[in-house]
Design an enzyme around this catalytic site. Structure first.
Site, PDB file in Angstrom:
ATOM      1  N   TRP A 123      -8.334  -2.160   0.365  1.00  0.00           N
ATOM      2  CA  TRP A 123      -9.168  -1.111  -0.235  1.00  0.00           C
ATOM      3  C   TRP A 123     -10.365  -1.673  -1.008  1.00  0.00           C
ATOM      4  CZ3 TRP A 123      -9.140   4.197  -0.065  1.00  0.00           C
ATOM      5  CH2 TRP A 123      -8.073   4.800   0.619  1.00  0.00           C
ATOM      6  N   ARG A 159      -6.854  12.196  11.391  1.00  0.00           N
ATOM      7  CA  ARG A 159      -8.120  12.722  11.908  1.00  0.00           C
ATOM      8  C   ARG A 159      -8.995  11.628  12.513  1.00  0.00           C
ATOM      9  NH1 ARG A 159     -12.468  11.269   8.878  1.00  0.00           N
ATOM     10  NH2 ARG A 159     -11.948  10.376   6.847  1.00  0.00           N
ATOM     11  N   SER A 160      -8.995  10.444  11.893  1.00  0.00           N
ATOM     12  CA  SER A 160      -9.885   9.356  12.289  1.00  0.00           C
ATOM     13  C   SER A 160      -9.054   8.090  12.442  1.00  0.00           C
ATOM     14  CB  SER A 160     -10.980   9.148  11.224  1.00  0.00           C
ATOM     15  OG  SER A 160     -11.827   8.072  11.571  1.00  0.00           O
ATOM     16  N   TYR A 189     -14.315   0.358  17.712  1.00  0.00           N
ATOM     17  CA  TYR A 189     -15.686  -0.022  17.381  1.00  0.00           C
ATOM     18  C   TYR A 189     -16.210  -1.020  18.412  1.00  0.00           C
ATOM     19  CZ  TYR A 189     -15.329   2.345  12.898  1.00  0.00           C
ATOM     20  OH  TYR A 189     -15.197   3.309  11.931  1.00  0.00           O
ATOM     21  N   CYS A 237      -7.752   9.593   6.130  1.00  0.00           N
ATOM     22  CA  CYS A 237      -7.712   9.505   7.597  1.00  0.00           C
ATOM     23  C   CYS A 237      -6.390  10.076   8.094  1.00  0.00           C
ATOM     24  CB  CYS A 237      -7.884   8.062   8.051  1.00  0.00           C
ATOM     25  SG  CYS A 237      -9.527   7.395   7.706  1.00  0.00           S
ATOM     26  N   GLU A 243       0.826  -1.202   0.000  1.00  0.00           N
ATOM     27  CA  GLU A 243       0.000   0.000   0.000  1.00  0.00           C
ATOM     28  C   GLU A 243       0.864   1.258   0.000  1.00  0.00           C
ATOM     29  OE1 GLU A 243      -3.751   1.776   2.527  1.00  0.00           O
ATOM     30  OE2 GLU A 243      -1.818   1.480   3.524  1.00  0.00           O
ATOM     31  N   TYR A 252      -4.918   9.360  -1.312  1.00  0.00           N
ATOM     32  CA  TYR A 252      -3.629   9.731  -0.732  1.00  0.00           C
ATOM     33  C   TYR A 252      -2.498   9.981  -1.734  1.00  0.00           C
ATOM     34  CZ  TYR A 252      -5.748   7.907   3.582  1.00  0.00           C
ATOM     35  OH  TYR A 252      -6.573   7.676   4.644  1.00  0.00           O
ATOM     36  N   HIS A 311     -10.666   5.773  18.271  1.00  0.00           N
ATOM     37  CA  HIS A 311     -11.871   5.039  18.635  1.00  0.00           C
ATOM     38  C   HIS A 311     -11.697   3.537  18.461  1.00  0.00           C
ATOM     39  CE1 HIS A 311     -12.278   6.463  14.398  1.00  0.00           C
ATOM     40  NE2 HIS A 311     -12.593   5.191  14.184  1.00  0.00           N
ATOM     41  N   ASP A 314      -9.065   4.187  13.647  1.00  0.00           N
ATOM     42  CA  ASP A 314      -9.599   2.881  14.024  1.00  0.00           C
ATOM     43  C   ASP A 314      -8.483   2.142  14.754  1.00  0.00           C
ATOM     44  OD1 ASP A 314     -10.373   0.233  14.149  1.00  0.00           O
ATOM     45  OD2 ASP A 314     -11.015   0.085  12.067  1.00  0.00           O
ATOM     46  N   ASN A 322      -1.217   1.884  10.184  1.00  0.00           N
ATOM     47  CA  ASN A 322      -0.719   3.252   9.976  1.00  0.00           C
ATOM     48  C   ASN A 322       0.649   3.458  10.615  1.00  0.00           C
ATOM     49  OD1 ASN A 322      -4.074   4.318  10.688  1.00  0.00           O
ATOM     50  ND2 ASN A 322      -3.205   3.954   8.665  1.00  0.00           N
TER      51      ASN A 322
END
Length: 282
Positions: free
Chosen positions: A79, A174-175, A217, A154, A57, A102, A215, A177, A185
């Site tokens: 993806w 920003r977000s 889930y 993200c 990736e 990206y 966050h 998981d 990441n």
């Protein structure tokens, strides 16, 4: 990776429950993780990280590519759900199209006068010729083109910093998981840091991640608790093919199989607990 484990625990014990766009989550806001590359490569060890997909990736992004079929050719399917989502499917220009995500922004940022900026190559050039600069910045958050992306970024932006021949990277996300995405990441940006350091004759120093909405889930709670019961192993080491000296050397057009990816980068001495599966929210 103890810091990552600690943040998972903090979210479970002190987080706020929210009903987000794609499910119930438990959240904290504005957290930071720091990793010294001298301590080892920051790959999660309390479950298995599919490092070949991380590298595939990243090479995909660094090449400015947006065709999911290329990722699938390299054994990376992360993806595929996005490219087939109800949101994006009707907007795709061709089968596998992910839009201006990206890497497209990194390598082909459109200007108002019809031009294009290769942000990543510019960053490499300035690291080589003006390492003390404060403008080594690459951004993927392009408000004018969010609607042309299968998923808005993200991890939005990163900045590079050089001191005493050592390169550090600060990424803003920003977000986040925390169970599925963030380990990926962390490894991706650690690998990017090492690659850019090699391309610019610098030493990879520190990776800093500033995480906005962190966050877990609700349907990941059991998986996270299982992960937290495991003791992390020592970190692995990263091997990079010494022939990588430029962006052309990681061009995905030249890579046909997952084995081509591992001929360029791999993790050595990677000891990990078994994989823990959980559904991805799209």
């Amino acid at each position: 990776m103890h810091k990552y484990q600690e943040l998972l625990r903090d979210i479970l014990t002190a987080g706020c429950d929210k009903n987000g766009r794609n499910g119930l989550t438990r959240n904290l806001f504005a957290e930071q993780l720091r990793f010294k590359m001298s301590d080892g490569f920051p790959a999660v060890t309390t479950k298995k990280l599919h490092f070949t997909s991380v590298a595939a990736e990243l090479f995909f992004f660094m090449s400015g590519c947006s065709d999911n079929k290329v990722l699938q050719r390299l054994g990376c399917n992360i993806w595929t759900a996005n490219v087939n989502s109800d949101y994006w499917g009707p907007k795709a220009r061709y089968e596998g199209d992910l839009g201006r995500i990206y890497g497209v922004q990194w390598r082909d940022w459109r200007t108002t006068d019809g031009g294009s900026i290769d942000q990543l190559q510019n960053a490499i050039d300035t690291l080589r010729y003006y390492p003390d600069g404060r403008r080594h910045i690459v951004t993927a958050w392009n408000p004018g083109e969010l609607g042309q992306m299968a998923l808005p970024p993200c991890h939005m932006q990163f900045q590079l910093y050089v001191t005493n021949g050592r390169l550090s990277l600060h990424m803003c996300q920003r977000s986040c998981d925390m169970f599925l995405g963030v380990p990926f990441n962390i490894a991706s940006y650690a690998l990017l840091l090492h690659l850019l350091a090699q391309m610019t004759d610098l030493i990879a120093n520190e990776l800093i991640l500033t995480l906005g909405d962190v966050h877990i889930y609700r349907n990941h709670f059991d998986a996270v608790k299982k992960q937290l019961d495991r003791e992390p192993y020592p970190l692995p080491t990263l091997w990079i093919n010494p022939t990588i000296r430029s962006l052309e050397d990681v061009d995905v057009d030249k890579l046909m199989t997952p084995q081509d990816v591992t001929s360029l980068v791999r993790l050595d001495n990677y000891t990990h607990h078994p994989a823990i599966k959980a559904p991805m929210s799209v």
